[in-house]
Enzyme design. Structure first.
Site, PDB file in Angstrom:
ATOM      1  CD  GLU A 247     -37.240  19.751  20.067  1.00  0.00           C
ATOM      2  OE1 GLU A 247     -36.474  18.822  20.416  1.00  0.00           O
ATOM      3  OE2 GLU A 247     -37.968  19.674  19.073  1.00  0.00           O
ATOM      4  CB  CYS A 281     -31.339  18.450  26.164  1.00  0.00           C
ATOM      5  SG  CYS A 281     -30.916  19.028  24.506  1.00  0.00           S
TER       6      CYS A 281
HETATM    7  P1  NAD Z   1     -37.987  24.387  32.792  1.00  0.00           P
HETATM    8  O1  NAD Z   1     -39.059  23.553  32.210  1.00  0.00           O
HETATM    9  O2  NAD Z   1     -37.925  24.538  34.248  1.00  0.00           O
HETATM   10  O3  NAD Z   1     -38.053  25.882  32.208  1.00  0.00           O
HETATM   11  C1  NAD Z   1     -37.990  26.133  30.830  1.00  0.00           C
HETATM   12  C2  NAD Z   1     -38.680  27.451  30.545  1.00  0.00           C
HETATM   13  O4  NAD Z   1     -40.066  27.326  30.843  1.00  0.00           O
HETATM   14  C3  NAD Z   1     -38.172  28.607  31.389  1.00  0.00           C
HETATM   15  O5  NAD Z   1     -38.151  29.752  30.594  1.00  0.00           O
HETATM   16  C4  NAD Z   1     -39.218  28.708  32.490  1.00  0.00           C
HETATM   17  O6  NAD Z   1     -39.313  29.988  33.069  1.00  0.00           O
HETATM   18  C5  NAD Z   1     -40.473  28.377  31.720  1.00  0.00           C
HETATM   19  N1  NAD Z   1     -41.583  27.869  32.535  1.00  0.00           N
HETATM   20  C6  NAD Z   1     -41.552  27.310  33.761  1.00  0.00           C
HETATM   21  N2  NAD Z   1     -42.800  26.949  34.156  1.00  0.00           N
HETATM   22  C7  NAD Z   1     -43.627  27.279  33.137  1.00  0.00           C
HETATM   23  C8  NAD Z   1     -45.029  27.145  32.928  1.00  0.00           C
HETATM   24  N3  NAD Z   1     -45.838  26.583  33.828  1.00  0.00           N
HETATM   25  N4  NAD Z   1     -45.545  27.577  31.751  1.00  0.00           N
HETATM   26  C9  NAD Z   1     -44.747  28.117  30.803  1.00  0.00           C
HETATM   27  N5  NAD Z   1     -43.411  28.286  30.960  1.00  0.00           N
HETATM   28  C10 NAD Z   1     -42.852  27.855  32.112  1.00  0.00           C
HETATM   29  O7  NAD Z   1     -36.631  23.830  32.199  1.00  0.00           O
HETATM   30  P2  NAD Z   1     -35.154  24.334  32.528  1.00  0.00           P
HETATM   31  O8  NAD Z   1     -34.784  23.794  33.859  1.00  0.00           O
HETATM   32  O9  NAD Z   1     -35.041  25.776  32.253  1.00  0.00           O
HETATM   33  O10 NAD Z   1     -34.321  23.609  31.374  1.00  0.00           O
HETATM   34  C11 NAD Z   1     -33.664  22.402  31.546  1.00  0.00           C
HETATM   35  C12 NAD Z   1     -34.399  21.308  30.823  1.00  0.00           C
HETATM   36  O11 NAD Z   1     -34.482  21.626  29.435  1.00  0.00           O
HETATM   37  C13 NAD Z   1     -33.664  19.996  30.886  1.00  0.00           C
HETATM   38  O12 NAD Z   1     -34.577  18.958  31.133  1.00  0.00           O
HETATM   39  C14 NAD Z   1     -33.072  19.849  29.492  1.00  0.00           C
HETATM   40  O13 NAD Z   1     -32.829  18.522  29.109  1.00  0.00           O
HETATM   41  C15 NAD Z   1     -34.133  20.488  28.664  1.00  0.00           C
HETATM   42  N6  NAD Z   1     -33.621  20.897  27.350  1.00  0.00           N
HETATM   43  C16 NAD Z   1     -34.078  20.266  26.232  1.00  0.00           C
HETATM   44  C17 NAD Z   1     -33.549  20.597  24.984  1.00  0.00           C
HETATM   45  C18 NAD Z   1     -34.019  19.908  23.732  1.00  0.00           C
HETATM   46  O14 NAD Z   1     -33.787  20.440  22.656  1.00  0.00           O
HETATM   47  N7  NAD Z   1     -34.650  18.758  23.826  1.00  0.00           N
HETATM   48  C19 NAD Z   1     -32.576  21.576  24.886  1.00  0.00           C
HETATM   49  C20 NAD Z   1     -32.131  22.193  26.052  1.00  0.00           C
HETATM   50  C21 NAD Z   1     -32.669  21.853  27.279  1.00  0.00           C
END
Ligand code: NAD
Length: 513
Positions: A247, A281
């Site tokens: 997502e 999002c």
């Molecule tokens: P991010 O991808 O930076 O981090 C998300 C999670 O992944 C965190 O827990 C982070 O620690 C972890 N992570 C980071 N690098 C990783 C790796 N290499 N392997 C595994 N895990 C890793 O995202 P963010 O900045 O925390 O969140 C914001 C983003 O999430 C925005 O783009 C937003 O649109 C999206 N989002 C999407 C939805 C949806 O349902 N489509 C809902 C909420 C947020």
């Protein structure tokens, strides 16, 4: 001062991260980063616990999960305080976007579990029906890794977690390092309700811990976060041949037709752009308004945005920017838009005097040469672009590498539905926005770069199972006619069967289908 900052290692040489409130910059806690071996140990514990949990009846699992609602309602103030401390969102947002949906998901998924997950007899069709019976069994996958972002740190953690747990799996949750304690609450409440400790666990840390979880030997990853991390996760899961759902981010378009209720459209544009400080999002990131009503819409938007109060505490409409890493992105998009001719009608700058804030902003005269209309901004900004007509609005809405959600604003619902069907997005809302994830019956998932798979929707619980068909032979004969040895007679019999079943009028009458 960073919201998440490295602290001195522990005496055993473990990394520590300090967490600060973005609204006040006060420290709110610290986490010790789980290393690969910690994650692997948690997976072993989860695997043992899962075997027992899978033997608990579905009805009992559902009863336990449902009873979490009472505990959450009872302890909601504590949960809300944690969420506010870590994210700087407003109290109303914490209640509305975290507690209400969490209660609703607990209620909804526990209510569906028995129907969706119990073994079911399924009728076979055609020539198979007289000879075989089919039972569908929804077999838990095992241990599920749930990785979540910082913008909805409680509700986005509890939703996939309970779906997986109801389906008989164990969950290892890796919440965002920006809001780790909010994620902890999801696990704490489920344990208090009676979900065994090994069945729901948290591991803390940043990308290092997330990557260790993805590669640790789990049976599925449910990921919510950015496109770039999502792609890394997809590659790692593909390597291990494990399923995943992603997502990811969005750049949702709002199309305002000439016949829209402009009061509602203006209020909706502002609310859905600013909600959660713009960190939604599926929030509105781009508004396309048909020329003939653009003056009025823009005037209404400007009037609303001018009145918005931002800051910390309960007397504000818009809270903090949750993470310092987001602020330069917001600032860059606005600067780029200004350079390319956009007009900042209200706001347009950060306020970092006391905390991490971006002034509620209204920008007009934007176009697709600007990052503000192409990349996820995730800030409290309404961006409005005028279009000649609805056709142009649809074309521009689809001119994006994202495809999460979108909205159409019109008094003509049938027209709205027709426009919705032409939008290249995972979901569309008519006369509202930012709602799709909140309707659990509706499968929520993005097209294009916005994701793979779905969370929610009827059938979501089964996505945490292996759908295992059990085919049962009906009769007790010693051998099948087609077993060895093959003879001219068996060839003739099969050929005759083809003729009778598929080569005669019987098939047109619907026999055998
Ligand atoms: P991010 O991808 O930076 O981090 C998300 C999670 O992944 C965190 O827990 C982070 O620690 C972890 N992570 C980071 N690098 C990783 C790796 N290499 N392997 C595994 N895990 C890793 O995202 P963010 O900045 O925390 O969140 C914001 C983003 O999430 C925005 O783009 C937003 O649109 C999206 N989002 C999407 C939805 C949806 O349902 N489509 C809902 C909420 C947020």
């Amino acid at each position: 001062m960073a919201i998440v900052e490295p602290l001195a290692d522990t005496s055993e040489g473990r990394r520590r991260l300090g967490i600060r409130s973005p609204a006040t910059r006060e420290p709110v806690g610290e986490i010790v980063v789980s290393r690969r071996e910690d994650v692997e140990a948690a997976i072993v514990k989860a695997r043992d616990a899962q075997r027992e949990w899978a033997r608990v009846t579905i009805a009992e699992r559902a009863r336990i999960v449902r009873s979490t609602i009472d505990i959450l309602v009872e302890r909601r103030d504590e949960v809300v305080e944690t969420i506010i401390d870590e994210t700087g969102k407003t109290r109303l947002e914490a209640l509305m976007m975290e507690i209400v949906p969490a209660c609703d998901y607990l209620n909804f998924w526990s209510g569906r579990a028995v129907e969706e997950l119990s073994d079911e007899k399924r009728k076979l069709h055609g020539y198979l029906r007289p000879v075989k019976r089919l039972i569908m069994h929804y077999r838990p996958l095992g241990v599920i890794g749930v990785i979540t972002p910082w913008n909805g740190p409680f509700s986005l953690a509890i939703n996939p977690t309970i779906q997986a747990v109801l389906a008989g799996n164990a969950v290892l949750l890796k919440p965002s390092e920006v809001a780790p304690y909010s994620g902890d609450w999801a696990i704490k409440l489920l344990r208090e309700a009676g979900v065994p400790e090994g069945v729901v666990q948290t591991v803390h840390g940043d990308g290092e811990t997330g990557a260790a979880l993805v590669n640790g030997g789990v049976q599925k990853i449910s990921f919510t976060g950015s496109v770039s991390t999502g792609k890394k996760i997809a590659a790692a899961c593909a390597e291990q041949l494990i399923p995943y759902s992603l997502e990811l981010g969005g750049k949702d378009a709002m199309i305002v037709c000439a016949d829209a209720d402009l009061e509602r459209a203006a209020g909706g544009a502002v609310f859905n752009s600013m909600l959660n400080s713009g960190h939604v999002c599926m929030g509105v990131e781009r508004v396309y308004v048909v020329e003939s009503v653009a003056d009025e819409l823009e005037e209404r938007i400007a009037n609303i945005v001018r009145e918005l109060r931002y800051g910390a505490g309960d007397d504000v409409d818009v809270g903090a920017v949750f993470w310092d890493r987001q602020l330069p992105i917001i600032e860059r998009h606005i600067e780029d838009a200004k350079t390319k001719g956009a007009e900042i009608v209200v706001g347009g700058e950060a306020d970092t005097t006391n905390g991490l804030f971006y002034k509620p902003t209204f920008v007009r005269n934007v176009d697709h040469s600007m990052e503000l209309m192409r990349e996820e901004t995730f800030g409290p900004i309404v961006s409005v672009m005028r279009v000649k007509d609805e056709e142009e609005a649809i074309r521009l809405a689809n001119d994006s590498h994202y495809g999460l959600s979108g909205s159409v604003w019109t008094r003509d619902i049938q027209k709205g539905i027709e426009i919705a069907k032409r939008m290249e997005t995972g979901s569309v809302i008519i006369n509202d926005a930012s709602m799709a994830y909140g309707a659990p019956e509706a499968p929520f998932g993005g097209m294009k770069d916005s994701g793979v798979g779905h969370v929610n929707g009827l059938g979501a619980l089964r996505s945490y199972t292996h759908q295992q068909p059990i085919l049962i032979h009906r009769w007790a004969q010693k051998r099948e006619r087609v077993w060895y040895p093959h003879t001219p007679k068996t060839i003739e019999e099969i050929d005759g069967l083809i003729r009778i079943i598929y080569g005669t009028a019987l098939k047109k009458l619907g026999f055998f289908s």
